[in-house]
Design a protein around this motif. Structure first.
Motif, PDB file in Angstrom:
ATOM      1  N   ARG A 171       0.844  -1.191   0.000  1.00 37.44           N
ATOM      2  CA  ARG A 171       0.000   0.000   0.000  1.00 37.44           C
ATOM      3  C   ARG A 171       0.881   1.243   0.000  1.00 37.44           C
ATOM      4  O   ARG A 171       2.011   1.219   0.491  1.00 37.44           O
ATOM      5  CB  ARG A 171      -0.928   0.016   1.232  1.00 37.44           C
ATOM      6  CG  ARG A 171      -1.695  -1.281   1.444  1.00 37.44           C
ATOM      7  CD  ARG A 171      -3.167  -1.128   1.120  1.00 37.44           C
ATOM      8  NE  ARG A 171      -3.448  -0.937  -0.272  1.00 37.44           N
ATOM      9  CZ  ARG A 171      -3.626  -1.925  -1.165  1.00 37.44           C
ATOM     10  NH1 ARG A 171      -3.567  -3.178  -0.804  1.00 37.44           N
ATOM     11  NH2 ARG A 171      -3.882  -1.659  -2.412  1.00 37.44           N
ATOM     12  N   CYS A 227       0.682  -2.411  -5.009  1.00 35.63           N
ATOM     13  CA  CYS A 227      -0.639  -2.782  -5.533  1.00 35.63           C
ATOM     14  C   CYS A 227      -0.907  -2.073  -6.864  1.00 35.63           C
ATOM     15  O   CYS A 227      -1.100  -0.856  -6.899  1.00 35.63           O
ATOM     16  CB  CYS A 227      -1.719  -2.417  -4.519  1.00 35.63           C
ATOM     17  SG  CYS A 227      -3.376  -2.644  -5.159  1.00 35.63           S
ATOM     18  N   ILE A 228      -0.999  -2.845  -7.922  1.00 33.08           N
ATOM     19  CA  ILE A 228      -1.199  -2.245  -9.245  1.00 33.08           C
ATOM     20  C   ILE A 228      -2.620  -1.669  -9.365  1.00 33.08           C
ATOM     21  O   ILE A 228      -2.861  -0.750 -10.152  1.00 33.08           O
ATOM     22  CB  ILE A 228      -0.898  -3.289 -10.351  1.00 33.08           C
ATOM     23  CG1 ILE A 228      -0.400  -2.596 -11.620  1.00 33.08           C
ATOM     24  CG2 ILE A 228      -2.099  -4.175 -10.640  1.00 33.08           C
ATOM     25  CD1 ILE A 228       0.361  -3.490 -12.580  1.00 33.08           C
ATOM     26  N   PHE A 229      -3.521  -2.200  -8.541  1.00 35.84           N
ATOM     27  CA  PHE A 229      -4.902  -1.733  -8.623  1.00 35.84           C
ATOM     28  C   PHE A 229      -5.074  -0.314  -8.065  1.00 35.84           C
ATOM     29  O   PHE A 229      -6.066   0.344  -8.340  1.00 35.84           O
ATOM     30  CB  PHE A 229      -5.831  -2.729  -7.908  1.00 35.84           C
ATOM     31  CG  PHE A 229      -7.232  -2.721  -8.464  1.00 35.84           C
ATOM     32  CD1 PHE A 229      -7.476  -2.969  -9.804  1.00 35.84           C
ATOM     33  CD2 PHE A 229      -8.313  -2.469  -7.649  1.00 35.84           C
ATOM     34  CE1 PHE A 229      -8.776  -2.955 -10.316  1.00 35.84           C
ATOM     35  CE2 PHE A 229      -9.611  -2.450  -8.148  1.00 35.84           C
ATOM     36  CZ  PHE A 229      -9.840  -2.694  -9.481  1.00 35.84           C
ATOM     37  N   CYS A 275      -8.230 -10.380  -3.084  1.00 37.89           N
ATOM     38  CA  CYS A 275      -7.050  -9.706  -2.534  1.00 37.89           C
ATOM     39  C   CYS A 275      -6.946 -10.032  -1.044  1.00 37.89           C
ATOM     40  O   CYS A 275      -7.939 -10.014  -0.334  1.00 37.89           O
ATOM     41  CB  CYS A 275      -7.193  -8.198  -2.708  1.00 37.89           C
ATOM     42  SG  CYS A 275      -5.835  -7.283  -1.940  1.00 37.89           S
ATOM     43  N   CYS A 314       2.346  -5.814  -7.394  1.00 35.02           N
ATOM     44  CA  CYS A 314       1.497  -6.976  -7.123  1.00 35.02           C
ATOM     45  C   CYS A 314       0.411  -7.028  -8.200  1.00 35.02           C
ATOM     46  O   CYS A 314      -0.209  -6.010  -8.509  1.00 35.02           O
ATOM     47  CB  CYS A 314       0.846  -6.848  -5.754  1.00 35.02           C
ATOM     48  SG  CYS A 314      -0.366  -8.144  -5.407  1.00 35.02           S
ATOM     49  N   SER A 370      -1.694 -10.002  -8.089  1.00 36.13           N
ATOM     50  CA  SER A 370      -2.272 -11.292  -7.675  1.00 36.13           C
ATOM     51  C   SER A 370      -3.750 -11.451  -8.015  1.00 36.13           C
ATOM     52  O   SER A 370      -4.200 -12.560  -8.286  1.00 36.13           O
ATOM     53  CB  SER A 370      -2.090 -11.483  -6.168  1.00 36.13           C
ATOM     54  OG  SER A 370      -0.728 -11.521  -5.848  1.00 36.13           O
ATOM     55  N   CYS A 371      -4.518 -10.355  -7.994  1.00 35.30           N
ATOM     56  CA  CYS A 371      -5.942 -10.530  -8.278  1.00 35.30           C
ATOM     57  C   CYS A 371      -6.196 -10.838  -9.753  1.00 35.30           C
ATOM     58  O   CYS A 371      -7.285 -11.239 -10.120  1.00 35.30           O
ATOM     59  CB  CYS A 371      -6.763  -9.331  -7.790  1.00 35.30           C
ATOM     60  SG  CYS A 371      -6.090  -7.744  -8.231  1.00 35.30           S
TER      61      CYS A 371
HETATM   62 FE1  SF4 Z   1      -3.699  -4.852  -5.282  1.00 34.87          FE
HETATM   63 FE2  SF4 Z   1      -4.832  -6.966  -6.456  1.00 34.87          FE
HETATM   64 FE3  SF4 Z   1      -2.437  -7.211  -5.238  1.00 34.87          FE
HETATM   65 FE4  SF4 Z   1      -4.653  -6.783  -3.798  1.00 34.87          FE
HETATM   66  S1  SF4 Z   1      -4.181  -8.620  -5.039  1.00 34.87           S
HETATM   67  S2  SF4 Z   1      -2.669  -5.794  -3.530  1.00 34.87           S
HETATM   68  S3  SF4 Z   1      -5.854  -5.455  -5.162  1.00 34.87           S
HETATM   69  S4  SF4 Z   1      -2.950  -5.972  -7.082  1.00 34.87           S
END
Ligand code: SF4
Length: 503
Positions: free
Chosen positions: A193, A256-258, A402, A453, A455-456
């Motif tokens: 974050r 976090c790419i989101f 996530c 990241c 991951s989602c």
């Molecule tokens: Fe961000 Fe997705 Fe990774 Fe969670 S899983 S930190 S929403 S990129």
């Protein structure tokens, strides 16, 4: 029936925003304004703890920042030149004021307040261990695990105790810690974050230090953005100045790419990059990967706007605000009667018929979570007279939850988890559907070193101790699609196989 704005927009929700002040006579007022700018990161509860050098003063409540701190006399009860603030989003069953932050404790390390953005992936395990050893938990927030580990540390000073505690937890934390005379700003070694450092001149001409989840909070205060708090860095801010402490071994960054796709405000600089620039680039790349003949590009406001601008610029198809968002819908809306049920998305969006009627529309949004809202929007645009509706999404299919501080539905609820883009296109009732690819997403955030990241989008997680669900095609996850003529487009999502595992 209570209709929550969270359920209305069918988006992922960030859990929290944090803001800290050191060395300003109006610390609590600044924290209030900072939280106001970070309101998009959490709307369920908010709190501020201030320090007058001797005592810590706390006020926290359920609700939005303005309604909590505009109450007469509230800010006046938060004196001192140090403060931390926190705004929180919580899921429906978890709205207790008990879990609102900052958390304040009086322990063997003195009086301490904490505000946490992120999620610990081994909190449940630590909670069991600590309870076994006699710790009594007051909340069900994972942040309290840090509090207990901090109190149990044998380190003599707070920075040592914080380092001890944080080296035992896994997962995501951008953390602010306030004592009577110090402010700590800490980011986990993977940097999931965001957390940024800023500076503001005080009326006496000195510099006050600010820390925030996003730079948009500095802009509101006319403060100067200094830099990011680095992953694995602990900043100790005191009268002696700023000390940078590396409290944990270096790890592969997993920002976090989101945050760039959706969470952060487009006017923020996140992970050293303009969010608006990333989103416009995503729109341009989306147009290159999924071109289609059409008359207008229409964003799903507000979050779809920058990507739609990018799509329009790249495709040279006119950009039109064909959907208007009602900004005044509150956190909850009580539907007036059974007779007028399911306002659904209409509460938030209304089409501009004059722009849409008879047009082939490219509808640009930032993500599809369950698909239910997107389906209603497609239907709304058709009902406004669109000849064709082509949906374009500025991130890859979201297939996995996530575990790092973002509220997501379960894997079973994520439409892309068990359905192909073709099936999703049919469900939406769109003429075509295109998601941006993962390589394009990485290109848009200039990620050449694997610092983000994803991951989602991949289902591959960078931390141990995550209870991963097995991804299987499940017939019960399939959708019943209405019969429409479609022209499906295959998503070119990358599926990495390497998992970084660290102890
Ligand atoms: Fe961000 Fe997705 Fe990774 Fe969670 S899983 S930190 S929403 S990129």
């Amino acid at each position: 029936m209570i209709f929550t704005s969270a359920s209305a927009d069918d988006h992922f929700h960030d859990h929290c925003g944090v803001f800290g002040v050191f060395g300003h006579p109006e610390a609590a007022n600044l924290a209030y304004l900072g939280l106001y700018a970070l309101q998009h990161r959490g709307q369920e509860s908010a709190g501020i703890v201030s320090s007058d050098g001797t005592e810590l003063h706390l006020h926290r409540a359920m609700g939005e920042v303005e309604e909590i701190f505009q109450q007469p006399g509230v800010l006046a009860k938060l004196p001192g030149s140090l403060a931390i603030g926190h705004t929180r989003y919580s899921t429906a069953g978890d709205k207790a004021l008990l879990n609102a932050q900052p958390i304040m404790i009086d322990c063997n390390k003195g009086k301490v307040a904490l505000g946490h953005n992120g999620n610990l992936t081994n909190a449940a395990e630590w909670r069991r261990k600590l309870e076994h050893r006699g710790s009594i938990f007051q909340t069900n927030s994972d942040t309290e695990v840090i509090v207990h580990l901090l109190a149990r540390s044998a380190a003599r000073n707070l920075s040592g105790a914080l380092g001890d505690a944080l080296n035992q937890v896994e997962g995501a934390y951008s953390l602010l810690v306030l004592t009577q005379d110090e402010l700590y700003a800490v980011r986990d070694p993977r940097g999931f974050r965001p957390l940024v450092l800023g500076k503001l001149a005080t009326p006496a001409g000195f510099a006050a230090w600010l820390v925030a989840s996003e730079t948009c909070a500095f802009d509101l205060l006319n403060a100067h953005y200094v830099r990011e708090v680095a992953p694995g860095e602990m900043l100790r801010i005191s009268k002696s100045g700023i000390e940078s402490i590396r409290f944990a071994p270096e790890k592969q960054h997993q920002q976090c790419i989101f945050e760039h796709v959706y969470f952060s405000r487009p006017d923020s600089i996140i992970f050293g990059r303009s969010v608006n620039e990333s989103r416009e680039t995503l729109g341009r790349l989306l147009a290159r990967e999924h071109p289609v003949e059409a008359d207008i590009v229409v964003p799903v406001p507000d979050s779809g706007v920058p990507a739609a601008v990018g799509y329009a610029l790249e495709s040279k198809i006119p950009f039109r605000m064909g959907l208007i968002r009602n900004h005044y819908i509150g956190r909850t809306f009580i539907e007036p009667s059974q007779a007028i049920r399911n306002f659904g998305v209409k509460l938030k969006l209304n089409p501009v018929r004059g722009l849409i009627e008879g047009q082939r529309v490219i509808l640009v949004d930032d993500s599809i979570v369950r698909g239910t809202t997107s389906r209603k929007i497609v239907r709304m645009v058709r009902e406004a007279g669109a000849k064709e509706v082509h949906v374009r999404i500025s991130c890859p299919p979201t297939i996995s939850p996530c575990y790092y501080g973002v509220d997501t539905p379960t894997r079973e609820e994520l439409i892309a988890s068990f359905n192909t883009p073709e099936e999703i296109c049919k469900f939406l009732g769109a003429d075509s559907l295109g998601y941006v690819s993962l390589p394009a997403l990485k290109q848009a955030v200039a990620d050449t070193e694997g610092r983000f990241c994803t991951s989602c989008y991949t289902g591959v997680y960078p931390t141990d101790l995550v209870q991963l669900e097995v991804r299987e095609p499940a017939s019960n996850g399939k959708l019943e699609a209405p019969s429409v003529t479609i022209e499906n487009e295959r998503v070119a999502a990358e599926r990495p196989v390497a998992v970084e595992r660290e102890s």
